[in-house]
Design a protein around this motif. Sequence first.
Motif, PDB file in Angstrom:
ATOM      1  N   LEU A 239       0.802  -1.227   0.000  1.00 45.52           N
ATOM      2  CA  LEU A 239       0.000   0.000   0.000  1.00 45.52           C
ATOM      3  C   LEU A 239       0.834   1.277   0.000  1.00 45.52           C
ATOM      4  O   LEU A 239       0.318   2.349  -0.314  1.00 45.52           O
ATOM      5  CB  LEU A 239      -0.941   0.011   1.216  1.00 45.52           C
ATOM      6  CG  LEU A 239      -2.054  -1.048   1.218  1.00 45.52           C
ATOM      7  CD1 LEU A 239      -2.835  -0.987   2.520  1.00 45.52           C
ATOM      8  CD2 LEU A 239      -2.994  -0.850   0.027  1.00 45.52           C
ATOM      9  N   VAL A 240       2.098   1.172   0.375  1.00 46.97           N
ATOM     10  CA  VAL A 240       2.994   2.346   0.363  1.00 46.97           C
ATOM     11  C   VAL A 240       4.108   2.060  -0.640  1.00 46.97           C
ATOM     12  O   VAL A 240       5.168   1.557  -0.282  1.00 46.97           O
ATOM     13  CB  VAL A 240       3.576   2.632   1.763  1.00 46.97           C
ATOM     14  CG1 VAL A 240       4.406   3.910   1.744  1.00 46.97           C
ATOM     15  CG2 VAL A 240       2.454   2.757   2.797  1.00 46.97           C
TER      16      VAL A 240
ATOM     17  N   GLU B  45      14.298   9.076  -9.148  1.00 46.83           N
ATOM     18  CA  GLU B  45      14.994  10.033  -8.288  1.00 46.83           C
ATOM     19  C   GLU B  45      14.146  11.283  -8.048  1.00 46.83           C
ATOM     20  O   GLU B  45      14.668  12.337  -7.708  1.00 46.83           O
ATOM     21  CB  GLU B  45      16.335  10.430  -8.939  1.00 46.83           C
ATOM     22  CG  GLU B  45      17.291   9.263  -9.147  1.00 46.83           C
ATOM     23  CD  GLU B  45      17.736   8.648  -7.831  1.00 46.83           C
ATOM     24  OE1 GLU B  45      17.821   9.390  -6.834  1.00 46.83           O
ATOM     25  OE2 GLU B  45      17.992   7.431  -7.803  1.00 46.83           O
ATOM     26  N   THR B  46      12.868  11.192  -8.256  1.00 49.25           N
ATOM     27  CA  THR B  46      11.992  12.355  -8.139  1.00 49.25           C
ATOM     28  C   THR B  46      11.730  12.691  -6.673  1.00 49.25           C
ATOM     29  O   THR B  46      12.060  11.937  -5.763  1.00 49.25           O
ATOM     30  CB  THR B  46      10.648  12.070  -8.828  1.00 49.25           C
ATOM     31  OG1 THR B  46       9.993  10.995  -8.131  1.00 49.25           O
ATOM     32  CG2 THR B  46      10.851  11.672 -10.276  1.00 49.25           C
ATOM     33  N   GLY B  47      11.082  13.855  -6.488  1.00 47.35           N
ATOM     34  CA  GLY B  47      10.671  14.235  -5.139  1.00 47.35           C
ATOM     35  C   GLY B  47       9.713  13.233  -4.537  1.00 47.35           C
ATOM     36  O   GLY B  47       9.755  12.946  -3.338  1.00 47.35           O
ATOM     37  N   GLU B  48       8.842  12.679  -5.384  1.00 46.32           N
ATOM     38  CA  GLU B  48       7.912  11.677  -4.886  1.00 46.32           C
ATOM     39  C   GLU B  48       8.652  10.453  -4.365  1.00 46.32           C
ATOM     40  O   GLU B  48       8.245   9.848  -3.370  1.00 46.32           O
ATOM     41  CB  GLU B  48       6.936  11.249  -5.989  1.00 46.32           C
ATOM     42  CG  GLU B  48       5.945  12.328  -6.404  1.00 46.32           C
ATOM     43  CD  GLU B  48       6.445  13.121  -7.600  1.00 46.32           C
ATOM     44  OE1 GLU B  48       7.675  13.272  -7.752  1.00 46.32           O
ATOM     45  OE2 GLU B  48       5.589  13.601  -8.370  1.00 46.32           O
ATOM     46  N   ALA B  49       9.733  10.092  -5.007  1.00 45.02           N
ATOM     47  CA  ALA B  49      10.505   8.924  -4.569  1.00 45.02           C
ATOM     48  C   ALA B  49      11.129   9.168  -3.200  1.00 45.02           C
ATOM     49  O   ALA B  49      11.145   8.284  -2.349  1.00 45.02           O
ATOM     50  CB  ALA B  49      11.584   8.594  -5.589  1.00 45.02           C
ATOM     51  N   ARG B  50      11.647  10.381  -2.965  1.00 49.56           N
ATOM     52  CA  ARG B  50      12.224  10.693  -1.655  1.00 49.56           C
ATOM     53  C   ARG B  50      11.148  10.657  -0.574  1.00 49.56           C
ATOM     54  O   ARG B  50      11.359  10.143   0.521  1.00 49.56           O
ATOM     55  CB  ARG B  50      12.900  12.058  -1.679  1.00 49.56           C
ATOM     56  CG  ARG B  50      13.513  12.467  -0.328  1.00 49.56           C
ATOM     57  CD  ARG B  50      14.270  13.780  -0.423  1.00 49.56           C
ATOM     58  NE  ARG B  50      14.705  14.251   0.883  1.00 49.56           N
ATOM     59  CZ  ARG B  50      15.802  13.814   1.509  1.00 49.56           C
ATOM     60  NH1 ARG B  50      16.553  12.891   0.951  1.00 49.56           N
ATOM     61  NH2 ARG B  50      16.140  14.300   2.696  1.00 49.56           N
ATOM     62  N   LEU B  51       9.995  11.203  -0.897  1.00 44.59           N
ATOM     63  CA  LEU B  51       8.895  11.194   0.054  1.00 44.59           C
ATOM     64  C   LEU B  51       8.453   9.759   0.352  1.00 44.59           C
ATOM     65  O   LEU B  51       8.256   9.388   1.515  1.00 44.59           O
ATOM     66  CB  LEU B  51       7.719  12.001  -0.496  1.00 44.59           C
ATOM     67  CG  LEU B  51       6.446  12.036   0.357  1.00 44.59           C
ATOM     68  CD1 LEU B  51       6.725  12.601   1.746  1.00 44.59           C
ATOM     69  CD2 LEU B  51       5.363  12.846  -0.345  1.00 44.59           C
TER      70      LEU B  51
ATOM     71  N   TYR C 230      10.397   4.150   5.255  1.00 48.08           N
ATOM     72  CA  TYR C 230      11.358   4.065   6.359  1.00 48.08           C
ATOM     73  C   TYR C 230      10.615   4.066   7.695  1.00 48.08           C
ATOM     74  O   TYR C 230      10.940   3.305   8.614  1.00 48.08           O
ATOM     75  CB  TYR C 230      12.326   5.242   6.287  1.00 48.08           C
ATOM     76  CG  TYR C 230      13.293   5.330   7.450  1.00 48.08           C
ATOM     77  CD1 TYR C 230      14.463   4.565   7.470  1.00 48.08           C
ATOM     78  CD2 TYR C 230      13.043   6.195   8.512  1.00 48.08           C
ATOM     79  CE1 TYR C 230      15.356   4.651   8.531  1.00 48.08           C
ATOM     80  CE2 TYR C 230      13.926   6.287   9.578  1.00 48.08           C
ATOM     81  CZ  TYR C 230      15.080   5.512   9.585  1.00 48.08           C
ATOM     82  OH  TYR C 230      15.958   5.603  10.648  1.00 48.08           O
ATOM     83  N   ALA C 231       9.615   4.933   7.790  1.00 45.43           N
ATOM     84  CA  ALA C 231       8.875   5.053   9.044  1.00 45.43           C
ATOM     85  C   ALA C 231       7.894   3.901   9.264  1.00 45.43           C
ATOM     86  O   ALA C 231       7.893   3.258  10.312  1.00 45.43           O
ATOM     87  CB  ALA C 231       8.127   6.386   9.063  1.00 45.43           C
ATOM     88  N   VAL C 232       7.073   3.620   8.283  1.00 45.01           N
ATOM     89  CA  VAL C 232       5.971   2.688   8.501  1.00 45.01           C
ATOM     90  C   VAL C 232       6.403   1.229   8.433  1.00 45.01           C
ATOM     91  O   VAL C 232       5.730   0.352   8.990  1.00 45.01           O
ATOM     92  CB  VAL C 232       4.822   2.976   7.502  1.00 45.01           C
ATOM     93  CG1 VAL C 232       5.079   2.344   6.138  1.00 45.01           C
ATOM     94  CG2 VAL C 232       3.483   2.524   8.070  1.00 45.01           C
TER      95      VAL C 232
ATOM     96  N   ALA D 287      11.450  18.974   6.904  1.00 46.30           N
ATOM     97  CA  ALA D 287      10.407  19.173   5.901  1.00 46.30           C
ATOM     98  C   ALA D 287       9.934  17.838   5.336  1.00 46.30           C
ATOM     99  O   ALA D 287       8.725  17.607   5.179  1.00 46.30           O
ATOM    100  CB  ALA D 287      10.908  20.077   4.784  1.00 46.30           C
ATOM    101  N   THR D 288      10.885  16.947   5.032  1.00 48.06           N
ATOM    102  CA  THR D 288      10.516  15.633   4.515  1.00 48.06           C
ATOM    103  C   THR D 288       9.735  14.842   5.548  1.00 48.06           C
ATOM    104  O   THR D 288       8.769  14.143   5.208  1.00 48.06           O
ATOM    105  CB  THR D 288      11.785  14.854   4.096  1.00 48.06           C
ATOM    106  OG1 THR D 288      12.498  15.608   3.112  1.00 48.06           O
ATOM    107  CG2 THR D 288      11.431  13.487   3.526  1.00 48.06           C
ATOM    108  N   ALA D 289      10.124  14.958   6.809  1.00 48.13           N
ATOM    109  CA  ALA D 289       9.406  14.250   7.874  1.00 48.13           C
ATOM    110  C   ALA D 289       7.959  14.735   7.980  1.00 48.13           C
ATOM    111  O   ALA D 289       7.026  13.938   8.113  1.00 48.13           O
ATOM    112  CB  ALA D 289      10.124  14.437   9.205  1.00 48.13           C
ATOM    113  N   ILE D 290       7.768  16.043   7.906  1.00 47.94           N
ATOM    114  CA  ILE D 290       6.408  16.590   7.975  1.00 47.94           C
ATOM    115  C   ILE D 290       5.565  16.066   6.818  1.00 47.94           C
ATOM    116  O   ILE D 290       4.420  15.614   7.004  1.00 47.94           O
ATOM    117  CB  ILE D 290       6.441  18.131   7.974  1.00 47.94           C
ATOM    118  CG1 ILE D 290       7.065  18.648   9.274  1.00 47.94           C
ATOM    119  CG2 ILE D 290       5.031  18.705   7.789  1.00 47.94           C
ATOM    120  CD1 ILE D 290       7.399  20.124   9.252  1.00 47.94           C
ATOM    121  N   LEU D 291       6.127  16.108   5.625  1.00 49.43           N
ATOM    122  CA  LEU D 291       5.390  15.649   4.453  1.00 49.43           C
ATOM    123  C   LEU D 291       5.138  14.143   4.500  1.00 49.43           C
ATOM    124  O   LEU D 291       4.073  13.675   4.082  1.00 49.43           O
ATOM    125  CB  LEU D 291       6.145  16.019   3.181  1.00 49.43           C
ATOM    126  CG  LEU D 291       6.159  17.511   2.831  1.00 49.43           C
ATOM    127  CD1 LEU D 291       7.109  17.783   1.677  1.00 49.43           C
ATOM    128  CD2 LEU D 291       4.750  17.997   2.503  1.00 49.43           C
TER     129      LEU D 291
END
Length: 306
Positions: free
Chosen positions: A29-30, A36-42, A48-50, A118-122
């Motif tokens: 689901l995730v 290498e896009t911004g979406e990939a980093r997000l 990493y978290a879930v 910023a990445t963590a918030i997003l």
Amino acid sequence: MPNLDGRSLELQTAMADVATEVHAVLDRLVPDGGGETGEARLAAAMRYAVLGGGKRLRPFLVVESASLFKVAPMAALRVAAAIEMLHTYSLIHDDLPAMDDAELRRGRPTVHRMYDEATAILAGDALLTRAFEVLADPAVHGDPGVRIELVKELAQAAGIAGMCGGQMMDLQAETESLPLEIGAITRLQRLKTGAIIAFSCEAGAILGKAAPQLRHALNAYAHDLGLAFQIADDLLDIEGSAAETGKDTGKDSAANKATFVSILGVERARAQALLLADQACQHLDPFGAAADRLRDVARFVIERKS
């Protein structure tokens, strides 16, 4: 978990099995985002978290409550995954410098330490919204009324009348040095921690279209379970170590924060947790032996070391 008798070993095995199943659902689901896009980093921060482990207690409560009403296992697992997404979002934001400024979570650097604030918030925002997207999907239940009920109840449990409201009370008490009595702390923790635990227990009843009195019994169980869980957390903050708990310890006492332990003392707090665990089990009487694992969970939350 101490005193590993047959039932506690069975519970540990069952929790590990559910954790593995929920992990697999979360992995699907995730998605990783690709490239290498911004979406990939997000997406990488979200994963990493879930996917970073944890007890998966809330998903386990969903699966066990759903089993009482013969809910399809995959439907329960999807709801369990959605709750874990929301819970993880709350941990990411709770760890931020503006909140607890934590360095460790589940034995690893927190998301804002591993990536950036910023990445963590997003990543937290994206997990929160993804959770509701999953609940709204017909794969969870064929009846749109059930899906709407799940979305509504989780939104209430997570919002101003639940987790977020409790977190605001906690921050206000700390930043404004407001003295809290036991009643205020109980209400704070009922919102901050207990509301999501209550939804996790009731989710199975919603999926199974259970009778109101059975849903109420699960809510009452969850109420006492959530408070027992928080008292155990307060005790771990004093008695545990970062190696055992996988997160920073001693922060509450260092901040002179009012907790169940700071007001009641260690021994009275431990006794209160035992009392709440026993009360939680009594609420499960209408389900008979079918709810034995939920009874075992009540003991687990006050005996855990992480």
